[in-house]
Design a protein around this motif. Structure first.
Motif, mmCIF file in Angstrom:
data_model
loop_
_atom_site.group_PDB
_atom_site.id
_atom_site.type_symbol
_atom_site.label_atom_id
_atom_site.label_comp_id
_atom_site.label_asym_id
_atom_site.label_seq_id
_atom_site.Cartn_x
_atom_site.Cartn_y
_atom_site.Cartn_z
ATOM 1 N N ILE A 1 -48.449 -14.353 25.722
ATOM 2 C CA ILE A 1 -47.990 -15.720 25.936
ATOM 3 C C ILE A 1 -46.839 -16.009 24.987
ATOM 4 N N LEU A 2 -45.754 -16.541 25.523
ATOM 5 C CA LEU A 2 -44.594 -16.910 24.723
ATOM 6 C C LEU A 2 -44.634 -18.417 24.476
ATOM 7 N N CYS A 3 -44.558 -18.813 23.204
ATOM 8 C CA CYS A 3 -44.678 -20.229 22.831
ATOM 9 C C CYS A 3 -43.351 -20.727 22.266
ATOM 10 N N PHE A 4 -42.899 -21.858 22.755
ATOM 11 C CA PHE A 4 -41.668 -22.496 22.280
ATOM 12 C C PHE A 4 -42.008 -23.851 21.683
ATOM 13 N N ASP A 5 -41.562 -24.084 20.458
ATOM 14 C CA ASP A 5 -41.766 -25.382 19.814
ATOM 15 C C ASP A 5 -40.435 -26.118 19.725
ATOM 16 N N GLU A 6 -40.190 -27.010 20.680
ATOM 17 C CA GLU A 6 -38.945 -27.777 20.744
ATOM 18 C C GLU A 6 -37.745 -26.861 20.516
ATOM 19 N N PRO A 7 -37.522 -25.887 21.386
ATOM 20 C CA PRO A 7 -36.507 -24.858 21.123
ATOM 21 C C PRO A 7 -35.076 -25.346 21.100
ATOM 22 N N THR A 8 -34.822 -26.576 21.562
ATOM 23 C CA THR A 8 -33.439 -27.071 21.566
ATOM 24 C C THR A 8 -33.224 -28.226 20.599
ATOM 25 N N SER A 9 -34.244 -28.614 19.846
ATOM 26 C CA SER A 9 -34.122 -29.821 19.017
ATOM 27 C C SER A 9 -33.131 -29.656 17.873
ATOM 28 N N ALA A 10 -32.881 -28.412 17.415
ATOM 29 C CA ALA A 10 -31.944 -28.183 16.318
ATOM 30 C C ALA A 10 -30.533 -27.862 16.814
ATOM 31 N N LEU A 11 -30.311 -27.984 18.111
ATOM 32 C CA LEU A 11 -29.031 -27.595 18.696
ATOM 33 C C LEU A 11 -28.189 -28.805 19.068
ATOM 34 N N ASP A 12 -26.877 -28.622 18.981
ATOM 35 C CA ASP A 12 -25.965 -29.622 19.512
ATOM 36 C C ASP A 12 -26.098 -29.639 21.034
ATOM 37 N N PRO A 13 -25.805 -30.789 21.662
ATOM 38 C CA PRO A 13 -25.975 -30.886 23.120
ATOM 39 C C PRO A 13 -25.280 -29.795 23.907
ATOM 40 N N GLU A 14 -24.091 -29.367 23.450
ATOM 41 C CA GLU A 14 -23.362 -28.356 24.223
ATOM 42 C C GLU A 14 -24.014 -26.984 24.137
ATOM 43 N N LEU A 15 -24.873 -26.753 23.127
ATOM 44 C CA LEU A 15 -25.548 -25.470 22.989
ATOM 45 C C LEU A 15 -26.940 -25.467 23.615
ATOM 46 N N THR A 16 -27.443 -26.653 23.918
ATOM 47 C CA THR A 16 -28.788 -26.755 24.486
ATOM 48 C C THR A 16 -28.877 -26.034 25.822
ATOM 49 N N GLY A 17 -27.838 -26.189 26.648
ATOM 50 C CA GLY A 17 -27.852 -25.622 27.988
ATOM 51 C C GLY A 17 -28.021 -24.122 28.002
ATOM 52 N N GLU A 18 -27.380 -23.413 27.057
ATOM 53 C CA GLU A 18 -27.462 -21.951 27.078
ATOM 54 C C GLU A 18 -28.870 -21.467 26.769
ATOM 55 N N VAL A 19 -29.585 -22.169 25.876
ATOM 56 C CA VAL A 19 -30.962 -21.788 25.571
ATOM 57 C C VAL A 19 -31.881 -22.137 26.734
ATOM 58 N N LEU A 20 -31.682 -23.301 27.331
ATOM 59 C CA LEU A 20 -32.517 -23.678 28.474
ATOM 60 C C LEU A 20 -32.310 -22.730 29.647
#
Length: 258
Positions: free
Chosen positions: A176-195
């Motif tokens: 099982i892969l667990c993500f804890d708010e994986p985009t919360s430390a990212l600027d909005p323009e970088l959020t998309g690439e992780v999502l």
């Protein structure tokens, strides 16, 4: 069959009950998004699953086998916890990469350390380490980072660092892969690439638990959504149903803020 079964999990910090009677299961190849306000218990739940916190009550089963029972002290020894942690790959909010190591080394380090415990390691050291290196490169390629393998975290963007962290979590092939708010430390323009990377893992039927504040992402990508409030599960169901037509008043109030 459920790959994960959590029954009656509780966690207290002093007199504060952070998790209360948490019970749920997760099918193989499914993605569960957990939503809720700050302090609702989401992160503590992930930390209990990964044994970064020790639950005060309840059981955790993976693949039909009980791997943690709060009533059984023998399931809580340091060696047992290290072994059971391998069932869960954890991706944190703040990347947690080793700054002194390259992207590739960050991905391969844990597997290299485990390999040293193999009885055949000394005799086959070069071949074993080369196999691990190749697997690490394959994961970085999967993350679109093959050209960044020799870069250090300080030379990577936040989005690139989080993708390295995802590759690192995948390296040990967790159940099982667990993500804890994986985009919360990212600027909005970088959020998309992780999502986009997480969306691709969902499409590949990777079993995942994602704590997120990205409601549109949870609605469109997760199989199910679970809403937590004050340490309890308030509502759980198909993602679009919970996000667009919640049945509980507390869920509706929370989602009204988005």
């Amino acid at each position: 069959m459920a790959i994960l079964e959590v029954n009656n999990l509780e966690k207290h910090f002093g007199a504060t009950r952070v998790l209360e009677d948490i019970s749920f299961d997760l099918e193989q190849g499914k993605a569960l998004a957990i939503i809720g306000s700050s302090g609702s218990g989401k992160t503590t739940l992930l930390r209990c699953l990964n044994f970064l916190e020790t639950p005060d009550q309840g059981t955790i089963s993976v693949g039909g086998s009980v791997i943690f029972d709060a009533a059984n002290r023998r399931s809580q020894t340091d060696s047992e916890i290290r072994r059971k942690r391998l069932h869960f790959g954890m991706v944190f909010q703040s990347f947690n990469l080793f700054p002194q190591y390259t992207a590739l080394k960050n991905v391969t380090l844990a597997k290299e350390l485990l390999a040293r415990e193999r009885p055949d390691f000394k005799a086959n050291k070069k071949a074993i380490l080369e196999e691990i290196r190749q697997e690490g490169m394959e994961l970085l390629t999967k993350m679109g980072l093959e050209q960044r393998a020799s870069h250090y975290p300080s030379q990577l963007s936040g989005g690139q660092q989080q993708r390295v962290a995802i590759a690192r979590a995948l390296a040990l092939k967790p159940d099982i892969l667990c993500f804890d708010e994986p985009t919360s430390a990212l600027d909005p323009e970088l959020t998309g690439e992780v999502l986009r990377v997480i969306r691709g893992l969902v499409e590949q039927k990777t079993t995942m638990i994602i704590v997120t504040h990205e409601m549109a992402f949870a609605r469109d990508v997760a199989d199910e959504v679970m809403f937590m409030d004050a340490g309890v599960i308030v509502e759980r169901g198909p993602a679009r149903q919970v996000i667009e037509n919640p049945q509980e008043e507390r869920t509706r109030q929370f989602l009204a803020g988005y």
